[in-house]
Design an enzyme around this catalytic site. Structure first.
Site, PDB file in Angstrom:
ATOM      1  N   ASP A 124      41.407  28.864  45.426  1.00 17.07           N
ATOM      2  CA  ASP A 124      41.700  28.315  44.097  1.00 17.07           C
ATOM      3  C   ASP A 124      42.511  27.040  44.238  1.00 17.07           C
ATOM      4  O   ASP A 124      42.769  26.569  45.358  1.00 17.07           O
ATOM      5  CB  ASP A 124      42.414  29.342  43.213  1.00 17.07           C
ATOM      6  CG  ASP A 124      43.764  29.793  43.772  1.00 17.07           C
ATOM      7  OD1 ASP A 124      44.349  29.060  44.596  1.00 17.07           O
ATOM      8  OD2 ASP A 124      44.236  30.872  43.383  1.00 17.07           O
ATOM      9  N   TYR A 181      35.481  35.728  31.570  1.00 14.55           N
ATOM     10  CA  TYR A 181      36.221  34.552  32.021  1.00 14.55           C
ATOM     11  C   TYR A 181      35.465  33.265  31.704  1.00 14.55           C
ATOM     12  O   TYR A 181      34.227  33.243  31.659  1.00 14.55           O
ATOM     13  CB  TYR A 181      36.422  34.592  33.539  1.00 14.55           C
ATOM     14  CG  TYR A 181      37.226  35.754  34.052  1.00 14.55           C
ATOM     15  CD1 TYR A 181      38.617  35.680  34.146  1.00 14.55           C
ATOM     16  CD2 TYR A 181      36.602  36.929  34.462  1.00 14.55           C
ATOM     17  CE1 TYR A 181      39.353  36.749  34.627  1.00 14.55           C
ATOM     18  CE2 TYR A 181      37.334  38.004  34.944  1.00 14.55           C
ATOM     19  CZ  TYR A 181      38.713  37.908  35.032  1.00 14.55           C
ATOM     20  OH  TYR A 181      39.438  38.975  35.501  1.00 14.55           O
ATOM     21  N   ARG A 212      37.496  33.810  42.123  1.00 14.15           N
ATOM     22  CA  ARG A 212      37.725  32.873  43.229  1.00 14.15           C
ATOM     23  C   ARG A 212      36.664  33.040  44.307  1.00 14.15           C
ATOM     24  O   ARG A 212      36.116  32.070  44.831  1.00 14.15           O
ATOM     25  CB  ARG A 212      39.105  33.115  43.845  1.00 14.15           C
ATOM     26  CG  ARG A 212      40.252  32.664  42.983  1.00 14.15           C
ATOM     27  CD  ARG A 212      41.575  32.998  43.614  1.00 14.15           C
ATOM     28  NE  ARG A 212      41.846  34.425  43.572  1.00 14.15           N
ATOM     29  CZ  ARG A 212      42.546  35.070  44.498  1.00 14.15           C
ATOM     30  NH1 ARG A 212      42.983  34.432  45.562  1.00 14.15           N
ATOM     31  NH2 ARG A 212      42.786  36.355  44.363  1.00 14.15           N
ATOM     32  N   ASP A 247      45.785  36.790  37.722  1.00 12.22           N
ATOM     33  CA  ASP A 247      46.368  35.844  38.681  1.00 12.22           C
ATOM     34  C   ASP A 247      47.391  34.923  38.022  1.00 12.22           C
ATOM     35  O   ASP A 247      47.171  34.464  36.892  1.00 12.22           O
ATOM     36  CB  ASP A 247      45.275  34.980  39.315  1.00 12.22           C
ATOM     37  CG  ASP A 247      44.510  35.709  40.401  1.00 12.22           C
ATOM     38  OD1 ASP A 247      44.904  36.841  40.737  1.00 12.22           O
ATOM     39  OD2 ASP A 247      43.526  35.148  40.916  1.00 12.22           O
TER      40      ASP A 247
END
Length: 297
Positions: free
Chosen positions: A80, A66, A172, A38
């Site tokens: 987000d 992550y 997300r 992203d």
């Protein structure tokens, strides 16, 4: 130059933009990424250069890692921090409730892909439809949250967490789902990808560092093709097979390789990485068929 660069992608840059920059730095058009990250996220983005572009498909399915931040009490249209706040709640939740919720979203779970994603429906990306104000039904998809743990919790409002997950997982949506599970709202307020298979954040390199390197230095930071796919099994064949495998001919193998049937494997011969092959079985006998050969190109 042939190999994979472990790029640290900065926030605000698309994966396509990163490929464009790497093309200019390495002075070659033969560049491709191994799955998008992203634009609002930072971190590991492996980029294939030269012959290594032929292995990108083998890096798409590796696990991703992550570190993110979940902010509770609000939801946004994009799930987000880039989006517009569309809901809010003053509900207080406890540390135990947050821990319990995180534990619920482990293992095999189903996610509904967000509208603001690059998934295509009838040839059009979902985020393009979302920007037109459209919302369409999306089928839930199974993903695997292999690891998940809370690293820090600020007043039960901002939660820093780590997760290791399968291909296709939306962090997300993970944040949004936890917010809903807690009876409030939640959105992903920060995201850094710290691992893509064997590519880790501690070994990544920035665009600015690459720009300041000479050709010799650029070559030195490339991960060799076979090392980039070291998550795959490997076999070493006798030198007698060399001519056959570099020409793509079928090679009969002993039964000791039966455990590798139907797997993509790295093939070596004469102490050289030859390419990627697959062992298939015909009439109860094992045969190696090369899918990609890198020697002699």
């Amino acid at each position: 130059m042939d190999g994979v660069i472990n790029l640290f992608k900065p926030r605000g840059m698309t994966s396509h933009d990163a490929v464009y920059v790497i093309r200019k730095i390495f002075k070659t058009k033969k560049v491709g990424h191994t799955g998008t990250l992203d634009p609002n996220a930072t971190g590991v983005l492996p980029i294939c250069i030269g012959k290594a572009t032929r292995i990108s498909e083998y890096l798409l399915g590796v696990d991703k890692e992550y570190i993110g931040e979940l902010t509770l009490g609000f939801s946004t249209d994009t799930q987000d921090s880039d989006g517009v706040i569309i809901n809010s709640s003053k509900k207080e939740v406890t540390e135990k409730e947050i821990n319990d919720s995180f534990n619920k979203f482990k293992g095999l779970i189903y996610q509904i892909p967000p509208m603001y994603s690059a998934l295509k429906v009838d040839g059009k990306k979902l985020y393009e439809l979302a920007r037109e104000g459209k919302t369409i039904e999306r089928a839930p998809r199974e993903v695997n949250i292999k690891e998940s743990k809370i690293l820090n919790n600020y007043n039960n409002k901002e939660i820093i967490f780590y997760t290791k997950c399968s291909r296709g997982t939306y962090i997300r949506t993970f944040c949004d789902d936890i917010g809903n599970d807690l009876g409030t709202y939640g959105y992903m307020s920060y995201l850094m990808r710290v691992g893509v298979g064997n590519f880790k954040i501690e070994n990544s390199i920035s665009i600015e560092a690459l720009r300041n390197m000479c050709e010799r230095e650029l070559y030195s930071v490339l991960t060799p093709i076979d090392i980039a796919i070291s998550h795959m099994e490997k076999i070493n064949l006798d030198s007698d097979y060399y001519k056959k495998i570099i020409n793509g001919a079928l090679v009969k193998l002993d039964n000791e390789y039966s455990s590798l049937i139907d797997l993509d494997i790295r093939v070596y011969c004469k102490d050289k990485f030859i390419g990627i092959g697959k062992i298939n079985q015909f009439n109860n006998e094992n045969y190696l068929k090369m899918n990609k050969v890198f020697i002699g190109e």
